[in-house]
Design a protein around this motif. Structure first.
Motif, short mmCIF file in Angstrom:
data_model
loop_
_atom_site.label_atom_id
_atom_site.label_comp_id
_atom_site.label_asym_id
_atom_site.label_seq_id
_atom_site.Cartn_x
_atom_site.Cartn_y
_atom_site.Cartn_z
N TYR A 1 113.19 -22.38 -12.85
CA TYR A 1 113.37 -23.84 -12.83
C TYR A 1 112.68 -24.43 -11.60
O TYR A 1 113.18 -25.39 -11.01
CB TYR A 1 114.87 -24.18 -12.86
N ASP A 2 111.51 -23.88 -11.24
CA ASP A 2 110.83 -24.32 -10.02
C ASP A 2 110.29 -25.75 -10.13
O ASP A 2 109.86 -26.34 -9.14
CB ASP A 2 109.71 -23.34 -9.64
N ASP A 3 110.33 -26.31 -11.34
CA ASP A 3 109.90 -27.70 -11.54
C ASP A 3 111.08 -28.68 -11.54
O ASP A 3 110.93 -29.84 -11.90
CB ASP A 3 109.15 -27.82 -12.88
N THR A 4 112.26 -28.20 -11.15
CA THR A 4 113.45 -29.08 -11.13
C THR A 4 114.04 -29.08 -9.73
O THR A 4 113.88 -28.11 -8.98
CB THR A 4 114.53 -28.60 -12.12
N PRO A 5 114.76 -30.16 -9.37
CA PRO A 5 115.35 -30.21 -8.02
C PRO A 5 116.53 -29.23 -7.89
O PRO A 5 117.27 -29.02 -8.85
CB PRO A 5 115.83 -31.66 -7.90
N PRO A 6 116.68 -28.65 -6.70
CA PRO A 6 117.73 -27.63 -6.50
C PRO A 6 119.14 -28.10 -6.84
O PRO A 6 119.97 -27.28 -7.21
CB PRO A 6 117.60 -27.29 -5.01
N HIS A 7 119.41 -29.42 -6.74
CA HIS A 7 120.79 -29.84 -7.00
C HIS A 7 121.20 -29.63 -8.46
O HIS A 7 122.37 -29.62 -8.78
CB HIS A 7 121.04 -31.29 -6.55
N ILE A 8 120.22 -29.47 -9.37
CA ILE A 8 120.62 -29.21 -10.76
C ILE A 8 120.67 -27.72 -11.08
O ILE A 8 120.98 -27.33 -12.20
CB ILE A 8 119.74 -29.95 -11.79
N TRP A 9 120.36 -26.86 -10.11
CA TRP A 9 120.30 -25.43 -10.41
C TRP A 9 121.62 -24.82 -10.87
O TRP A 9 121.61 -23.89 -11.70
CB TRP A 9 119.73 -24.67 -9.20
N PRO A 10 122.78 -25.30 -10.39
CA PRO A 10 124.03 -24.74 -10.97
C PRO A 10 124.13 -24.96 -12.48
O PRO A 10 124.53 -24.08 -13.22
CB PRO A 10 125.13 -25.50 -10.21
N LEU A 11 123.72 -26.17 -12.95
CA LEU A 11 123.69 -26.41 -14.40
C LEU A 11 122.58 -25.61 -15.05
O LEU A 11 122.74 -25.08 -16.14
CB LEU A 11 123.46 -27.91 -14.69
#
Ligand SMILES: [Zn+2]
Length: 284
Positions: free
Chosen positions: A244-254
């Protein structure tokens, strides 16, 4: 901006977004009234009293014109879709319908009057007659139903697609392989417009559906690539920064929940396995 008043999307299709406890950035769930004359309410969404009052007022205005509410219909069991079901059924004196798997998930909290099976047709008489065909679309939730009007080809899409936010597919309620198959099934019906639970109508239905499928397959390939970096088993969370390197870290739990759904599909496809130490790739 979220409109305060119902909007007419097409003859016999009205929408009213109600504030709900939903997944950000979405803040509202669309309630739909379908039909002229006979009509149904789809998505008894909000648990908040002031929002339930708005829905009741809306329905009562229709009833005062002589229209008849046939039923309240749930697309699936999630709280931002079912939160007002019991209150609306009681206050409006209408039966509550949903898929058997939705009814199963809500035993003890919501009482349904009828199960709707895949292929069932709700025929609504009126100036603009509708024939709403129930389309069972598991993947986001086991009992998820879309409703396809055989006359106009408009489709109530529930949480299969969204024009605000994204659709979470995780392993408690969801199944990635089923989700992809359900999107393809929706596309095969060639809907003229998708009416999602969150956000505005989607007129480029085919492009949206094939775009969603392509997006998930791309993500699956990124999860597999992250898995193949190391031959040792690793927890899902260790794969997310790369996949998910194209998404911000705050959404990584989801994202980790969604990644697990991809891994379950990859395991089913023979490309990954789950061990006590975590996930690892199979083959090459
Ligand atoms: Zn949902």
């Amino acid at each position: 901006m979220t409109p305060d008043a119902p909007t007419t999307i097409a003859p016999g299709v009205e929408a009213l977004p109600l504030r709900t406890p939903t997944l950000p950035p979405a803040t509202h769930t669309n309630v739909y009234l379908l039909g002229t004359g006979d009509f149904v309410l789809v998505e008894p969404a909000s648990p908040y009293p002031e929002e339930i009052d708005r829905a009741v007022l809306w329905v009562e205005q229709r009833q005062q014109r002589g229209d008849r509410l046939r039923a309240i219909v749930a697309t699936h069991h999630h709280p931002d879709h079912i939160g007002g079901a019991t209150a609306l059924a009681q206050r409006l004196g209408a039966p509550l319908w949903g898929h058997a798997a939705t009814i199963d998930r809500l035993v003890g909290s919501v009482v349904f009057d009828r199960a709707i099976a895949d292929g069932a047709v709700i025929a609504l008489d009126g100036e603009v007659p509708l024939r709403l065909r129930a389309v069972h679309t598991p993947g986001h939730a086991p009992g998820h139903l879309c409703f396809y009007d055989e006359v106009s080809r408009a489709m109530i899409a529930g949480d299969m697609v969204a024009s605000v936010g994204s659709i979470l597919v995780e392993t408690i309620d969801g199944d990635m392989a089923q989700y992809l198959a359900s999107l393809a099934r929706m596309d095969a019906l060639e809907p003229s417009v998708l009416l999602p639970a969150h956000g505005a109508p989607i007129h480029a239905a085919h492009e949206k559906l094939i775009g969603y499928i392509a997006h998930r397959l791309l993500r699956e390939s990124k999860v597999l690539a992250a898995l193949r970096v190391d031959s040792r088993p690793r927890p899902v969370a260790a794969l997310v920064p790369q996949a998910y390197d194209d998404t911000p870290p705050h959404i990584w739990p989801l994202a980790a929940l969604a990644a697990e759904a991809h891994l379950v599909k990859l395991a089913h496809d023979g490309l990954a396995e789950h061990t006590p130490e975590g996930w690892r790739a199979l083959g090459s």
